[in-house]
Design a protein around this motif. Structure first.
Motif, mmCIF file in Angstrom:
data_model
loop_
_atom_site.group_PDB
_atom_site.id
_atom_site.type_symbol
_atom_site.label_atom_id
_atom_site.label_comp_id
_atom_site.label_asym_id
_atom_site.label_seq_id
_atom_site.Cartn_x
_atom_site.Cartn_y
_atom_site.Cartn_z
ATOM 1 N N ILE A 37 20.002 -18.161 -24.604
ATOM 2 C CA ILE A 37 18.822 -17.626 -25.155
ATOM 3 C C ILE A 37 17.707 -18.772 -25.286
ATOM 4 O O ILE A 37 18.078 -19.861 -25.160
ATOM 5 C CB ILE A 37 19.056 -17.333 -26.751
ATOM 6 C CG1 ILE A 37 19.890 -16.247 -26.975
ATOM 7 C CG2 ILE A 37 17.578 -17.214 -27.643
ATOM 8 C CD1 ILE A 37 20.521 -15.804 -28.473
ATOM 9 N N LEU A 38 16.566 -18.402 -24.737
ATOM 10 C CA LEU A 38 15.473 -19.040 -24.673
ATOM 11 C C LEU A 38 14.375 -19.144 -25.590
ATOM 12 O O LEU A 38 14.074 -18.029 -26.109
ATOM 13 C CB LEU A 38 14.719 -18.963 -23.098
ATOM 14 C CG LEU A 38 15.629 -18.991 -22.108
ATOM 15 C CD1 LEU A 38 14.910 -18.525 -20.592
ATOM 16 C CD2 LEU A 38 16.164 -20.497 -21.744
ATOM 17 N N ALA A 39 13.697 -20.342 -26.059
ATOM 18 C CA ALA A 39 12.432 -20.320 -26.829
ATOM 19 C C ALA A 39 11.572 -21.401 -26.446
ATOM 20 O O ALA A 39 11.740 -22.552 -26.806
ATOM 21 C CB ALA A 39 12.829 -20.666 -28.239
ATOM 22 N N ALA A 40 10.690 -21.042 -25.727
ATOM 23 C CA ALA A 40 9.848 -21.921 -24.984
ATOM 24 C C ALA A 40 8.430 -22.122 -25.848
ATOM 25 O O ALA A 40 7.684 -20.766 -26.039
ATOM 26 C CB ALA A 40 9.518 -21.512 -23.570
ATOM 27 N N ASP A 41 7.995 -22.990 -26.410
ATOM 28 C CA ASP A 41 6.943 -23.252 -27.116
ATOM 29 C C ASP A 41 6.869 -21.988 -28.335
ATOM 30 O O ASP A 41 5.823 -21.456 -28.542
ATOM 31 C CB ASP A 41 5.513 -23.095 -26.269
ATOM 32 C CG ASP A 41 4.483 -23.540 -27.114
ATOM 33 O OD1 ASP A 41 4.561 -24.609 -27.706
ATOM 34 O OD2 ASP A 41 3.439 -23.196 -26.763
ATOM 35 N N VAL A 42 7.859 -21.894 -29.039
ATOM 36 C CA VAL A 42 8.190 -20.777 -29.965
ATOM 37 C C VAL A 42 8.378 -21.481 -31.381
ATOM 38 O O VAL A 42 7.656 -20.835 -32.510
ATOM 39 C CB VAL A 42 9.206 -20.013 -29.914
ATOM 40 C CG1 VAL A 42 9.255 -19.013 -30.963
ATOM 41 C CG2 VAL A 42 8.864 -18.966 -28.485
ATOM 42 N N MET A 43 9.176 -22.585 -31.455
ATOM 43 C CA MET A 43 9.516 -23.076 -32.936
ATOM 44 C C MET A 43 8.029 -23.733 -33.418
ATOM 45 O O MET A 43 8.330 -23.927 -34.842
ATOM 46 C CB MET A 43 10.529 -24.157 -32.467
ATOM 47 C CG MET A 43 11.827 -23.669 -32.146
ATOM 48 S SD MET A 43 12.582 -22.455 -33.232
ATOM 49 C CE MET A 43 13.992 -22.230 -32.454
ATOM 50 N N VAL A 44 7.091 -23.943 -32.728
ATOM 51 C CA VAL A 44 5.969 -24.560 -33.277
ATOM 52 C C VAL A 44 5.371 -23.469 -34.361
ATOM 53 O O VAL A 44 4.306 -23.704 -35.170
ATOM 54 C CB VAL A 44 4.786 -24.744 -32.404
ATOM 55 C CG1 VAL A 44 5.223 -25.805 -31.483
ATOM 56 C CG2 VAL A 44 4.315 -23.431 -31.699
ATOM 57 N N TYR A 45 5.809 -22.120 -34.272
ATOM 58 C CA TYR A 45 5.321 -21.147 -35.610
ATOM 59 C C TYR A 45 6.439 -20.709 -36.496
ATOM 60 O O TYR A 45 6.636 -19.808 -37.163
ATOM 61 C CB TYR A 45 5.042 -19.743 -34.729
ATOM 62 C CG TYR A 45 4.056 -20.041 -33.505
ATOM 63 C CD1 TYR A 45 2.675 -20.319 -34.096
ATOM 64 C CD2 TYR A 45 4.120 -20.173 -32.321
ATOM 65 C CE1 TYR A 45 1.596 -20.916 -33.142
ATOM 66 C CE2 TYR A 45 3.065 -20.255 -31.346
ATOM 67 C CZ TYR A 45 1.995 -20.652 -31.842
ATOM 68 O OH TYR A 45 0.789 -20.898 -30.940
ATOM 69 N N VAL A 46 7.618 -21.840 -36.451
ATOM 70 C CA VAL A 46 8.588 -21.304 -37.215
ATOM 71 C C VAL A 46 8.735 -22.539 -38.241
ATOM 72 O O VAL A 46 9.063 -23.778 -37.641
ATOM 73 C CB VAL A 46 10.060 -21.129 -36.450
ATOM 74 C CG1 VAL A 46 11.091 -20.785 -37.469
ATOM 75 C CG2 VAL A 46 9.713 -20.056 -35.429
ATOM 76 N N HIS A 47 8.697 -22.218 -39.377
ATOM 77 C CA HIS A 47 8.889 -23.402 -40.400
ATOM 78 C C HIS A 47 10.142 -23.676 -40.744
ATOM 79 O O HIS A 47 10.749 -24.815 -40.593
ATOM 80 C CB HIS A 47 8.024 -23.034 -41.763
ATOM 81 C CG HIS A 47 8.198 -23.949 -43.057
ATOM 82 N ND1 HIS A 47 9.133 -23.646 -44.003
ATOM 83 C CD2 HIS A 47 7.780 -25.109 -43.211
ATOM 84 C CE1 HIS A 47 8.936 -24.895 -44.677
ATOM 85 N NE2 HIS A 47 8.331 -25.749 -44.257
ATOM 86 N N ASP A 48 10.933 -22.603 -41.090
ATOM 87 C CA ASP A 48 12.412 -22.932 -41.373
ATOM 88 C C ASP A 48 12.965 -22.175 -40.170
ATOM 89 O O ASP A 48 13.235 -20.958 -40.006
ATOM 90 C CB ASP A 48 12.774 -22.199 -42.705
ATOM 91 C CG ASP A 48 14.081 -22.590 -43.091
ATOM 92 O OD1 ASP A 48 14.880 -23.048 -42.247
ATOM 93 O OD2 ASP A 48 14.580 -21.962 -44.156
ATOM 94 N N MET A 49 14.078 -22.939 -39.314
ATOM 95 C CA MET A 49 14.707 -22.351 -38.242
ATOM 96 C C MET A 49 15.993 -21.887 -38.779
ATOM 97 O O MET A 49 16.739 -21.043 -37.913
ATOM 98 C CB MET A 49 15.274 -23.696 -37.316
ATOM 99 C CG MET A 49 13.979 -24.370 -36.620
ATOM 100 S SD MET A 49 14.491 -25.305 -35.383
ATOM 101 C CE MET A 49 13.187 -26.312 -35.100
ATOM 102 N N THR A 50 16.488 -22.067 -40.000
ATOM 103 C CA THR A 50 17.764 -21.396 -40.574
ATOM 104 C C THR A 50 18.114 -20.119 -40.377
ATOM 105 O O THR A 50 19.233 -19.762 -39.375
ATOM 106 C CB THR A 50 17.910 -21.990 -41.892
ATOM 107 O OG1 THR A 50 17.843 -23.279 -42.008
ATOM 108 C CG2 THR A 50 19.224 -21.520 -42.336
#
Length: 295
Positions: free
Chosen positions: A202-215
């Motif tokens: 599973i890939l997430a390139a430059d996506v976590m910048v829009y996620v506050h809580d990764m849980t």
């Protein structure tokens, strides 16, 4: 105007001013609405709904910095972020639908974007260290955009599935011919529709910048990954603890928080290294490249 979650301030006068301000907003008198909302927050400084609405109104008025300040305050005054001030999916969808036609040029030329290349190098290194072949039967590309990560991983993937909440981005991803399937969805919701143990990477390139809580997302990743499956992602970072919302409405995550959340999800951290996925204003934006494995 869509219905809105209303969280009372506990102050009758502040609540009434908020109602009046909402009426002004509906009528299109945004300047007056902004002024009355500011008065409301002075009466009730922890009134999250008023701060959130003030952010919306300022955004419509073109006051980007003022909107960011209001949204940040809405988020901090309501720890559960029930208004969704941190990052509203409708905002992100509209942003990327508008951005889709010039997305590749803006990322690659203007911002020196290198997220997929960083992920490819990190995944290859993780495979080499584990003495396993870099081949993945099914790959899920979260926030696939126009398909930049699919191009980087095409030689390693048997089947590629793209998930993105922007229909126009998905159209461009489909046109590459690199995806066996594409899905218009918010990334956690898209993963929730996938069977258990059904992905090898599973890939997430430059996506976590829009996620506050990764849980919640990490929980779905852990469920969907097959045993020995990898999760590789980039994230913007900062020197402190926790999560901060930057000027561009992008989240930066502290390295210690990333490590702790991955451990809590049941995944095993394989790699966490400083790496900048893009530049801004001629300077590299601090970031991390992360690879975790499901044992």
């Amino acid at each position: 105007m869509p219905s809105r979650l209303f969280l009372s301030s506990g102050d009758l006068m502040a609540d009434r001013r908020f109602d009046f301000a909402r009426d002004l907003q509906r009528k299109g008198d945004l300047v007056a609405a902004a002024d009355l909302l500011l008065q409301t927050t002075e009466l009730a400084p922890r009134f999250a709904s008023a701060w959130f609405t003030l952010g919306e109104v300022r955004e419509l008025l073109g006051d980007r910095q003022g909107a960011i300040t209001a949204f940040r305050t809405a988020e901090t005054t309501d720890p559960g972020d029930r208004n969704g001030a941190g990052m509203r999916p409708t905002y992100v969808t509209a942003l990327f639908d508008q951005y889709a036609p010039k997305f590749d040029a803006a990322l690659l030329d203007d911002l020196g974007y290198r997220g997929p290349a960083l992920l490819l190098a990190a995944v290859l290194a993780a495979c080499a260290e584990a003495d396993r072949p870099p081949a993945f039967g099914r790959v899920i590309d979260l926030g696939c955009g126009t398909g930049l990560a699919a191009r980087a991983f095409a030689g390693l993937a048997g089947e590629m599935i793209g998930i993105d909440l922007s229909p126009r981005m998905i159209e461009r991803a489909r046109a590459t011919g690199l995806y066996a399937e594409v899905d218009v969805a918010e990334i956690a919701e898209g993963l929730a529709r996938r069977p258990d143990a059904s992905a090898d990477l599973i890939l997430a390139a430059d996506v976590m910048v829009y996620v506050h809580d990764m849980t919640p997302l990490l929980a779905e990743v852990a469920r969907v990954l097959a045993p020995d499956g990898l999760f590789a992602f980039t994230v913007e970072s900062h020197a402190g603890e926790g999560v901060v919302l930057g000027e561009g409405l992008r989240y930066a995550h502290g390295a210690s928080r990333v490590w702790a959340l991955i451990a809590a999800s049941g995944l095993t951290l394989e790699r966490l290294a400083p790496a900048s996925a893009r530049s801004e204003g001629g300077a590299q934006v601090p970031g991390l490249v992360v690879v975790a494995v499901k044992r």
